[in-house]
Design a protein around this motif. Structure first.
Motif, PDB file in Angstrom:
ATOM      1  N   UNK A   1       0.827  -1.203   0.000  1.00  0.00           N
ATOM      2  CA  UNK A   1       0.000   0.000   0.000  1.00  0.00           C
ATOM      3  C   UNK A   1       0.864   1.257   0.000  1.00  0.00           C
ATOM      4  N   UNK A   2       1.869   1.279   0.881  1.00  0.00           N
ATOM      5  CA  UNK A   2       2.719   2.463   0.968  1.00  0.00           C
ATOM      6  C   UNK A   2       3.682   2.581  -0.217  1.00  0.00           C
ATOM      7  N   UNK A   3       4.196   1.469  -0.716  1.00  0.00           N
ATOM      8  CA  UNK A   3       5.089   1.513  -1.875  1.00  0.00           C
ATOM      9  C   UNK A   3       4.388   2.115  -3.089  1.00  0.00           C
ATOM     10  N   UNK A   4       3.121   1.747  -3.279  1.00  0.00           N
ATOM     11  CA  UNK A   4       2.357   2.213  -4.440  1.00  0.00           C
ATOM     12  C   UNK A   4       1.501   3.441  -4.137  1.00  0.00           C
ATOM     13  N   UNK A   5       1.514   3.878  -2.867  1.00  0.00           N
ATOM     14  CA  UNK A   5       0.679   5.015  -2.442  1.00  0.00           C
ATOM     15  C   UNK A   5      -0.779   4.803  -2.836  1.00  0.00           C
ATOM     16  N   UNK A   6      -1.275   3.615  -2.549  1.00  0.00           N
ATOM     17  CA  UNK A   6      -2.657   3.300  -2.904  1.00  0.00           C
ATOM     18  C   UNK A   6      -3.626   4.167  -2.118  1.00  0.00           C
ATOM     19  N   UNK A   7      -3.382   4.324  -0.817  1.00  0.00           N
ATOM     20  CA  UNK A   7      -4.077   5.370  -0.074  1.00  0.00           C
ATOM     21  C   UNK A   7      -3.212   5.794   1.101  1.00  0.00           C
ATOM     22  N   UNK A   8      -3.494   6.974   1.635  1.00  0.00           N
ATOM     23  CA  UNK A   8      -2.616   7.564   2.649  1.00  0.00           C
ATOM     24  C   UNK A   8      -3.389   7.768   3.950  1.00  0.00           C
ATOM     25  N   UNK A   9      -3.234   6.873   4.944  1.00  0.00           N
ATOM     26  CA  UNK A   9      -3.850   7.118   6.254  1.00  0.00           C
ATOM     27  C   UNK A   9      -3.229   8.356   6.900  1.00  0.00           C
ATOM     28  N   UNK A  10      -4.060   9.223   7.422  1.00  0.00           N
ATOM     29  CA  UNK A  10      -3.579  10.476   7.986  1.00  0.00           C
ATOM     30  C   UNK A  10      -3.858  10.585   9.478  1.00  0.00           C
ATOM     31  N   UNK A  11      -4.084   9.409  10.134  1.00  0.00           N
ATOM     32  CA  UNK A  11      -4.254   9.384  11.577  1.00  0.00           C
ATOM     33  C   UNK A  11      -5.640   8.945  12.001  1.00  0.00           C
ATOM     34  N   UNK A  12      -5.801   8.792  13.309  1.00  0.00           N
ATOM     35  CA  UNK A  12      -7.067   8.354  13.895  1.00  0.00           C
ATOM     36  C   UNK A  12      -7.609   9.423  14.832  1.00  0.00           C
ATOM     37  N   UNK A  13      -8.940   9.464  14.947  1.00  0.00           N
ATOM     38  CA  UNK A  13      -9.537  10.442  15.854  1.00  0.00           C
ATOM     39  C   UNK A  13     -10.881   9.946  16.375  1.00  0.00           C
ATOM     40  N   UNK A  14     -11.301  10.531  17.475  1.00  0.00           N
ATOM     41  CA  UNK A  14     -12.602  10.248  18.087  1.00  0.00           C
ATOM     42  C   UNK A  14     -13.512  11.458  17.909  1.00  0.00           C
ATOM     43  N   UNK A  15     -14.809  11.188  17.750  1.00  0.00           N
ATOM     44  CA  UNK A  15     -15.779  12.272  17.566  1.00  0.00           C
ATOM     45  C   UNK A  15     -16.892  12.148  18.605  1.00  0.00           C
ATOM     46  N   UNK A  16     -16.832  12.904  19.673  1.00  0.00           N
ATOM     47  CA  UNK A  16     -17.918  12.874  20.659  1.00  0.00           C
ATOM     48  C   UNK A  16     -19.216  13.410  20.064  1.00  0.00           C
ATOM     49  N   UNK A  17     -20.322  12.893  20.537  1.00  0.00           N
ATOM     50  CA  UNK A  17     -21.644  13.427  20.217  1.00  0.00           C
ATOM     51  C   UNK A  17     -22.188  14.140  21.446  1.00  0.00           C
ATOM     52  N   UNK A  18     -23.178  14.980  21.239  1.00  0.00           N
ATOM     53  CA  UNK A  18     -23.790  15.707  22.354  1.00  0.00           C
ATOM     54  C   UNK A  18     -25.305  15.664  22.195  1.00  0.00           C
TER      55      UNK A  18
END
Length: 533
Positions: free
Chosen positions: A492-509
């Protein structure tokens, strides 16, 4: 420019369903319980088999149901059907439970479900892989679905019970047999809510009413499984593109629920004792960038690699989230904290030290200054920052970038176009996957190498990747799966098939007048919620 794609077909009004809804609405008391919610995005595409957009998936869970479902222990449970597996692991028999009816009053049949599975199997990455192993799929009587495999495949139940895009929702056969590339023209499910087509105003609101004929399972609700007991009469999704306006409406009581309040306003909401803030999706999201492999400049692997080396997760996450309590720098394409997590190939992403190499590689690649068309939606809190930050990183590396401001629903439809950027196409877009959608090489459609023949938007053609995914699908031991997952991540990284840009949480209210709000792996769940008067 997208005239032939039928992007927003007007929902066809089924007369029997409309009559029932009119009668139901007329009989609804003035004091009917209504939940008013602001979701993460405006709803426009209402065919949950046409797009992986999460707002469309969320709509699907309101209207449709599934044969199987996943609980909070990651176990697959019966939903519309129970199942048996033959001793040789080649035959799966699913039996529909009693009391299942479509919203137009007709009974749910096995033929309906077979047609629904086949439609899903054409469009979904995990469904495609299951169909590769399938010898036959047929209705053997009114309530029995028989799936026969060519060889044993260990992800049959996990595929049919997957909780997120694309979800194998069940629908009537006439809808499921809509020609490929076209959206269904009705919204007839068997789920806990009915869609009120007459009140649907894209950009304004979507309305759902309780399905009085729905028979919930007896088990307690758990994620997308168990008893879907509707305790209110009506749910309205109200579009409020401006986050501050939505926050003000939540505080004043004009709305009851906000799916994604901005992270910088959470302290303000936290000081209001009439509100509750909680992260419902504990797996969180992976945010990512995707390039278009069909046209210059990203049809050149060296140029794709240069773009990959220019990316920096911390810059993206700081701009997107800001609060480090809600994000995680992570180079694992199958999500940090899972059995398949790895840091192979991710050094520059997580350390942010690839810019010098990116400039050097771009200079060597023969890049001729072709503009990179980046779609930048401005109406979704969780998607606004990524294209802006990435565009600047690309410029720093030497790319010419054309950032085109738009809204998310336009991105959802435009990214499906294979036209050139000069003809209204694109070079790069950004999106988010819930953790459940990327935890292994079969479910993660972003790594698909099928190209134009069933691949995800961007259409990379990588036979090596597809061969490795096939081997993973057959792997029986965790050790073998981990070894293969590492090899897949490297490719994936050799061919740059897609680029993960990190993880995050999304609280709801939501306002404390709501009781019984459930967590889940993907969508906000509106069954089980009651509203105090």
């Amino acid at each position: 420019m997208f005239r032939n794609l039928q992007l927003f077909p007007k929902p066809r009004v089924n007369r029997s369903v409309m009559t029932a809804l009119v009668l139901a609405l007329a009989a609804m008391p003035a004091s009917a319980k209504t939940i008013t919610a602001v979701m993460h995005s405006d709803l426009r595409v209402i065919d949950p088999g046409f797009t992986t957009a999460y707002i469309t998936r969320d709509h699907g869970y309101m209207v449709y149901d599934t044969l199987l479902a996943e609980d909070s222990s990651f176990k697959i449970q019966p939903q519309m059907a129970d199942w048996k597996v033959s001793d040789d692991k080649l035959t799966y028999t699913f039996t529909l439970r009693d009391g299942l009816k479509w919203h137009d009053g007709l009974p749910v049949t096995a033929e309906d479900c077979v047609a629904s599975l086949k439609r899903w199997g054409r469009n979904d990455g995990m469904g495609q892989k299951l169909m590769d192993f399938t010898a036959s799929l047929e209705a053997t009587d009114e309530k029995t679905i028989t799936l026969k495999l060519k060889e044993p495949y260990g992800l049959v139940l996990e595929s049919i019970g997957k909780p997120s895009s694309l979800v194998p929702f069940m629908m009537p056969r006439r809808m499921a047999e809509t020609p490929p590339g076209q959206q269904i023209k009705e919204q007839i499910g068997s789920g806990p809510f009915k869609f009120v087509a007459a009140e649907f105003q894209p950009g304004v609101k979507a309305v759902y009413v309780k399905n009085a004929d729905y028979v919930p399972r007896k088990e307690p609700p758990s994620w997308t499984s168990g008893g879907k007991v509707v305790k209110v009469d009506r749910v309205e999704w109200i579009t409020m593109p401006d986050a501050q306006t939505a926050v003000n409406a939540l505080q004043s009581g004009d709305i009851d629920f906000m799916e994604n309040p901005p992270w910088d306003l959470l302290p303000v909401l936290g000081g209001n004792r009439e509100l509750k803030i909680e992260t419902l999706n504990k797996l969180g999201f992976q945010t990512l960038g995707r390039m278009n492999f069909l046209y210059p400049p990203f049809d050149n692997p060296k140029i794709r690699r240069a773009a990959f080396l220019a990316m920096n997760q911390k810059d993206v996450l700081d701009a997107l989230v800001g609060n480090a309590d809600y994000y995680r720098i992570c180079g694992a394409i199958f999500v940090c904290g899972t059995p398949l997590a790895s840091d192979i190939g991710a050094e520059t992403l997580v350390q942010g030290n690839g810019m010098a190499e990116a400039k050097k590689l771009l200079a060597e690649s023969g890049y001729d200054g072709t503009p990179v068309v980046v779609m930048a939606p401005g109406d979704v809190v969780t998607l606004k920052a990524q294209p802006i930050v990435a565009a600047q990183l690309l410029r720093d590396a030497g790319f010419k970038v054309d950032v085109q401001a738009t809204d998310w629903q336009t991105v959802v439809t435009r990214r499906a176009s294979q036209k050139s950027p000069k003809e209204g196409g694109w070079n790069m877009f950004f999106t988010n996957w819930v953790g459940a959608d990327v935890v292994n090489p079969v479910v993660n459609v972003s790594i698909s190498g099928k190209g134009k023949n069933g691949g995800w938007f961007g259409w990379p053609d990588d036979p090596k990747m597809e061969a490795m995914r096939d081997v993973f699908a057959r792997a029986s031991s965790p050790e073998e799966q981990k070894k293969l997952a590492d090899q897949i991540q490297k490719e994936n990284y050799d061919q740059a098939i897609y680029i993960p840009l990190g993880q995050f949480l999304t609280p709801s209210a939501w306002r404390t007048s709501l009781e019984g709000v459930l967590d889940g792996p993907a969508t906000p769940i509106f069954w089980n919620i009651d509203k105090a008067e």
